[in-house]
Write a protein that holds these residues in place. Sequence first.
Motif, PDB file in Angstrom:
ATOM      1  N   ARG A 135       0.912  -1.203   0.054  1.00 42.54           N
ATOM      2  CA  ARG A 135       0.063  -0.017  -0.094  1.00 42.54           C
ATOM      3  C   ARG A 135       0.953   1.173   0.162  1.00 42.54           C
ATOM      4  NH1 ARG A 135      -2.953  -1.430   3.856  1.00 42.54           N
ATOM      5  NH2 ARG A 135      -1.938  -0.656   5.594  1.00 42.54           N
ATOM      6  N   GLN A 136       1.902   1.381   0.867  1.00 48.36           N
ATOM      7  CA  GLN A 136       2.930   2.378   1.041  1.00 48.36           C
ATOM      8  C   GLN A 136       3.517   2.592  -0.585  1.00 48.36           C
ATOM      9  OE1 GLN A 136       6.653   2.200   1.730  1.00 48.36           O
ATOM     10  NE2 GLN A 136       6.544   4.126   0.716  1.00 48.36           N
ATOM     11  N   GLN A 139       1.267   3.875  -2.985  1.00 45.19           N
ATOM     12  CA  GLN A 139       0.976   5.540  -2.835  1.00 45.19           C
ATOM     13  C   GLN A 139       2.270   6.312  -3.332  1.00 45.19           C
ATOM     14  OE1 GLN A 139       0.550   5.690   1.526  1.00 45.19           O
ATOM     15  NE2 GLN A 139      -1.708   5.092   1.069  1.00 45.19           N
ATOM     16  N   SER A 140       3.330   5.773  -2.925  1.00 42.87           N
ATOM     17  CA  SER A 140       4.661   6.420  -3.697  1.00 42.87           C
ATOM     18  C   SER A 140       4.827   6.507  -5.340  1.00 42.87           C
ATOM     19  CB  SER A 140       5.716   5.665  -2.965  1.00 42.87           C
ATOM     20  OG  SER A 140       6.104   6.214  -1.438  1.00 42.87           O
ATOM     21  N   ASP A 142       1.929   6.569  -7.080  1.00 43.74           N
ATOM     22  CA  ASP A 142       1.193   7.382  -7.522  1.00 43.74           C
ATOM     23  C   ASP A 142       1.770   8.959  -7.326  1.00 43.74           C
ATOM     24  OD1 ASP A 142      -0.865   5.701  -7.869  1.00 43.74           O
ATOM     25  OD2 ASP A 142      -1.828   5.842  -5.998  1.00 43.74           O
ATOM     26  N   GLU A 143       2.499   9.219  -6.151  1.00 44.80           N
ATOM     27  CA  GLU A 143       3.065  10.453  -6.438  1.00 44.80           C
ATOM     28  C   GLU A 143       4.158  10.644  -7.095  1.00 44.80           C
ATOM     29  OE1 GLU A 143       4.759  13.447  -2.583  1.00 44.80           O
ATOM     30  OE2 GLU A 143       4.039  11.172  -2.160  1.00 44.80           O
TER      31      GLU A 143
END
Length: 377
Positions: A135-136, A139-140, A142-143
Amino acid sequence: MKTLALPLALTLIAGGSGGQTSTKSTPDVKPASTPVMGAFNDQELLQFTALEPIDTHTHIYESDPVFFAMLQKLHLHILDIIVVADNNTPERKDLSKESKDVFEVVHNSNGHAAACTTFDVYRFNQRDFVPAAIRQLNQSFDEGAIAVKLWKNVGMEIKDAKGNYILPDDPSLEPIYKDIAAHGKTLVTHVADPDTAWSPPNPTDPDFSYFADHPEWYMYKIPHSPSKEAILLARDHVLEKNPDLRMVGAHFGSMEGDFSQVARHLDRYPNFAVDLASRIPYLMMQPRADMIAFITKYQDRLIYGTDDTINPQDNVHQMVRRSEASYAREWRFLATDDTLDFRGHKVEGLALPGPVLRKLYHDNAVHWFPGILGSSH
């Protein structure tokens, strides 16, 4: 000076990667030449910037105009790598803070920096470790993160609930590797360390001072710790089990002490490349003709990097001056036949041809790290 094993020039040119060992440990020299030192002169700077260089191994945790001005001056792009460590500077103990710092550098760099994220392996024994890590990472991604770092604490520090060292091929990590590959990202692996970490104390070893200052990584004195061979074999298992995963082995894949071993791995694993970060001195220690042959043969699989680091408490002006001088020194070694000073020895540069330099400094980074130049390039 330590003699390192490597394939001889004629073996490489003929296409082999056997384990012959050079008996020569003194670098080739031009005896009458005076060592070239200092920052780029104007002509050198033009030649360096023409490569549109990319440094694929940095740790920059301070968003500073002085650093960004250097990137602009050198036409330099960087990969800014996040590493979580509980035995290093405070900035590396907190994944969320370090991520914030790195992405701030990326966002303020005017397109000169890209992010390499990581996951918190210190959470390994927590029940939600795998889903939380995935999950982390997502998210990275996506960034904007384009790569993921696996660090040497896997294999050299972290243990499971039973007290066994975690190795890179631990089954719990496999879903994470699959997720990285599914997203088309690159895995950067710094697993294991130079041979010095497993050898009896020897002040003549190239990295002796590092392990004297960092006994937590001096595996020779840590009972029941994994061998270097076991750690690298586990890394190789990951390559075998994940043929669709691009992997870049940092620091010559931690095989800097044996270039024949590097060659065998590059021959065997098409999804594997290595960076040169903070290991160019190992090239300088070897006969010039052998290193030219090695780089020429594997010119598509070698990627420039430095391991340059700037922490928030550092003097950025001083660090930038040091970095510029280091970029100039390493470029002279790779691109010219200038005489350089290496630990009291005069070393002649490799004078690699332009197309090979372009691959080392630019093309290979673009190939092995898709997105490193951003969507505008």
